[in-house]
Design an enzyme around this catalytic site. Structure first.
Site, PDB file in Angstrom:
ATOM      1  N   GLN A 232      -2.127   2.451  10.130  1.00  0.00           N
ATOM      2  CA  GLN A 232      -0.649   2.560   9.111  1.00  0.00           C
ATOM      3  C   GLN A 232       0.549   3.340  10.191  1.00  0.00           C
ATOM      4  OE1 GLN A 232      -3.433   3.029   7.617  1.00  0.00           O
ATOM      5  NE2 GLN A 232      -3.554   2.516   5.706  1.00  0.00           N
TER       6      GLN A 232
ATOM      7  N   ASN B  39      -5.520  12.348   0.456  1.00  0.00           N
ATOM      8  CA  ASN B  39      -4.676  11.507   1.392  1.00  0.00           C
ATOM      9  C   ASN B  39      -5.652  10.693   2.337  1.00  0.00           C
ATOM     10  OD1 ASN B  39      -1.943  10.463   2.065  1.00  0.00           O
ATOM     11  ND2 ASN B  39      -2.049  11.816   3.806  1.00  0.00           N
ATOM     12  N   LYS B  40      -4.833   9.891   3.158  1.00  0.00           N
ATOM     13  CA  LYS B  40      -5.390   8.823   4.097  1.00  0.00           C
ATOM     14  C   LYS B  40      -6.690   9.586   4.875  1.00  0.00           C
ATOM     15  CE  LYS B  40      -5.095   5.505   4.261  1.00  0.00           C
ATOM     16  NZ  LYS B  40      -5.989   4.625   3.566  1.00  0.00           N
TER      17      LYS B  40
ATOM     18  N   ARG C 183       1.069  -1.188  -0.056  1.00  0.00           N
ATOM     19  CA  ARG C 183       0.011  -0.056   0.146  1.00  0.00           C
ATOM     20  C   ARG C 183       0.957   1.420  -0.123  1.00  0.00           C
ATOM     21  NH1 ARG C 183       2.355   1.918   3.703  1.00  0.00           N
ATOM     22  NH2 ARG C 183       0.948   3.552   3.680  1.00  0.00           N
ATOM     23  N   GLY C 184       0.114   2.464  -0.043  1.00  0.00           N
ATOM     24  CA  GLY C 184       1.056   3.527  -0.232  1.00  0.00           C
ATOM     25  C   GLY C 184       1.028   4.004  -1.867  1.00  0.00           C
ATOM     26  N   ALA C 185       0.911   5.028  -2.198  1.00  0.00           N
ATOM     27  CA  ALA C 185       0.702   5.352  -3.715  1.00  0.00           C
ATOM     28  C   ALA C 185       1.988   4.684  -4.381  1.00  0.00           C
ATOM     29  CB  ALA C 185       0.072   6.740  -3.796  1.00  0.00           C
TER      30      ALA C 185
ATOM     31  N   ASP D 258      -2.065  10.708  -2.028  1.00  0.00           N
ATOM     32  CA  ASP D 258      -2.394   9.640  -3.174  1.00  0.00           C
ATOM     33  C   ASP D 258      -2.709  10.314  -4.467  1.00  0.00           C
ATOM     34  OD1 ASP D 258      -3.161   8.587  -0.405  1.00  0.00           O
ATOM     35  OD2 ASP D 258      -2.870   6.794  -1.921  1.00  0.00           O
TER      36      ASP D 258
ATOM     37  N   ARG E 272      -7.241  -0.830  -6.922  1.00  0.00           N
ATOM     38  CA  ARG E 272      -7.635   0.237  -6.085  1.00  0.00           C
ATOM     39  C   ARG E 272      -7.889   1.680  -6.779  1.00  0.00           C
ATOM     40  NH1 ARG E 272      -4.122   1.007  -0.671  1.00  0.00           N
ATOM     41  NH2 ARG E 272      -6.180   1.950   0.062  1.00  0.00           N
TER      42      ARG E 272
HETATM   43  O1  MRU Z   1      -4.573   3.196   1.962  1.00  0.00           O
HETATM   44  P1  MRU Z   1      -3.055   3.149   1.861  1.00  0.00           P
HETATM   45  O2  MRU Z   1      -2.238   2.796   3.055  1.00  0.00           O
HETATM   46  O3  MRU Z   1      -2.505   2.887   0.736  1.00  0.00           O
HETATM   47  O4  MRU Z   1      -2.922   4.961   2.036  1.00  0.00           O
HETATM   48  C1  MRU Z   1      -1.590   5.425   1.945  1.00  0.00           C
HETATM   49  C2  MRU Z   1      -1.578   6.911   2.241  1.00  0.00           C
HETATM   50  O5  MRU Z   1      -2.520   7.460   2.297  1.00  0.00           O
HETATM   51  C3  MRU Z   1      -0.253   7.844   2.018  1.00  0.00           C
HETATM   52  O6  MRU Z   1      -0.202   8.702   2.677  1.00  0.00           O
HETATM   53  C4  MRU Z   1      -0.109   7.834   0.365  1.00  0.00           C
HETATM   54  O7  MRU Z   1      -0.345   6.854  -0.313  1.00  0.00           O
HETATM   55  C5  MRU Z   1       1.336   8.441   0.265  1.00  0.00           C
HETATM   56  S1  MRU Z   1       2.531   7.248   0.321  1.00  0.00           S
HETATM   57  C6  MRU Z   1       4.134   7.810  -0.056  1.00  0.00           C
END
Ligand code: MRU
Length: 355
Positions: A205, A256-257, A55-57, A246, A98
């Site tokens: 996270q 973002n999250k 996970r994470g963009a 994201d 996703r």
């Molecule tokens: O649902 P996730 O864990 O994929 O969400 C991740 C985030 O929101 C991060 O802050 C974002 O992807 C940036 S990662 C460098």
């Protein structure tokens, strides 16, 4: 056996290429267990993205690129017609994994361009080009994170107490991280930085991943639940906020999250700078503003409990949007590999792309 380390000498290797397979750290079980899962096809990687093994963009983008490469490898002996049909299925399943992180679609587009540019070659040659491109996307991600982090590190004062939300660290990228990359680079530059990590309900996270990364590297980190950020800000205990993203819309609105918007509003109220670490691959110029960013809704079970432990009253209705949008007006600066964009506007963002 070839271990193609994706991140050179860095410690956390979120994704690695081993014996013609992709291996990814299972981020669902960290920090209790540190283990890699092995992937051999686009459909398998898409599943890993959907259930959040990765996970994470930026990490999702890298995984998708490897998913395409793996699919091509599995089709190496196929006829050209069967190769095209199989590859199209692979692209489709990955694109559906996703919806919010634009890096996924950015990486798929890049892989498709390489495929198209080499269409006159043999299937075996195309496979080699796609694998090489996936490696390049991962290696480039680390370089970009290092570059943006160098710009961001300058913004943090020696002794700064920095709040971050979710995990935008090495685990969310091919290495170094974006928001945590800024913090790492500031520490590497000799600054004494301490981190306040929001727990980040519901997938945790912050508690599980950001806290783990910082503890590994002995960067001082304090865990709080999401609802505690305002209290700490009101007591003058937070000097800056740095988060990842994201997808950034053309006008500078930032997805973002879930919970990030709340932090940004609080930061403005308390006069605390709110920085967004953002590789250009996360900026989506086709999206005019934040209202048009697709927001993923995830399963109710993530909110009613965690893993096998469910604590909410059975039968309760649940909402679980995984991301929110912070309006550009609350963003002090975007930290990119091309430099810092203060008070982002449509024009300032466009100028990053030379338009
Ligand atoms: O649902 P996730 O864990 O994929 O969400 C991740 C985030 O929101 C991060 O802050 C974002 O992807 C940036 S990662 C460098």
């Amino acid at each position: 056996m070839t271990n193609r380390g994706l991140n050179g000498n860095q410690t956390v290797q979120t994704l690695r290429w081993l014996d013609g397979h992709l291996e990814m750290i299972d981020q669902r079980v960290l920090p209790a267990r540190f283990e890699y899962l092995r992937y051999g096809s686009a459909a398998e990687v898409a599943h890993g993205i959907r259930v959040m093994v990765v996970r994470g963009a930026p990490a999702i983008g890298c995984a998708a690129a490897y998913g395409v490469a793996l699919e091509s490898l599995a089709l190496r002996e196929a006829t050209p017609e069967a190769f095209v049909a199989g590859m199209e299925r692979g692209f489709e399943v990955l694109a559906a994994s996703r919806p919010t992180a634009v890096n996924l679609f950015w990486a798929l587009q890049r892989m498709r361009r390489v495929w198209q540019a080499n269409q006159q070659r043999t299937v075996a040659e195309i496979v080699d080009c796609l694998i090489a491109q996936a490696h390049e996307i991962a290696a480039e991600d680390v370089r970009i994170n290092r570059a943006l982090s160098a710009y961001g590190a300058v913004l943090l004062a020696d002794g700064a107490r920095v709040l971050t939300h979710c995990n935008a660290g090495a685990l969310a990228t091919a290495g170094h991280g974006t928001a945590l990359g800024v913090i790492r680079s500031a520490v590497e530059a000799g600054k004494r930085i301490s981190v306040i990590a929001d727990e980040t309900r519901p997938f945790l996270q912050g508690a599980r991943l950001t806290a783990w990364e910082m503890v590994q590297e002995k960067i001082p980190v304090t865990l709080i639940t999401d609802g505690m950020a305002g209290h700490l800000m009101s007591r003058g205990e937070i000097d800056a906020v740095v988060v990842g993203t994201d997808r950034v819309a053309a006008n500078g609105d930032v997805a973002n999250k879930i919970g990030t918007y709340m932090v940004a509003v609080l930061a403005q109220r308390h006069g605390i700078p709110f920085y967004v670490a953002c590789p250009l691959s996360t900026i989506d110029l086709t999206i005019p503003d934040g209202a048009a960013i697709p927001i993923e809704e995830r399963a109710a079970q993530e909110v009613t409990g965690f893993g096998n432990c469910q604590w909410a009253a059975p039968g309760v209705q649940v909402r679980n949007p995984a991301f929110d949008v912070t309006p550009a007006e609350l963003v002090t600066a975007l930290i990119t590999e091309k430099g810092v964009v203060t008070r982002p506007t449509r024009e300032r963002i466009a100028s990053l792309f030379g338009t």
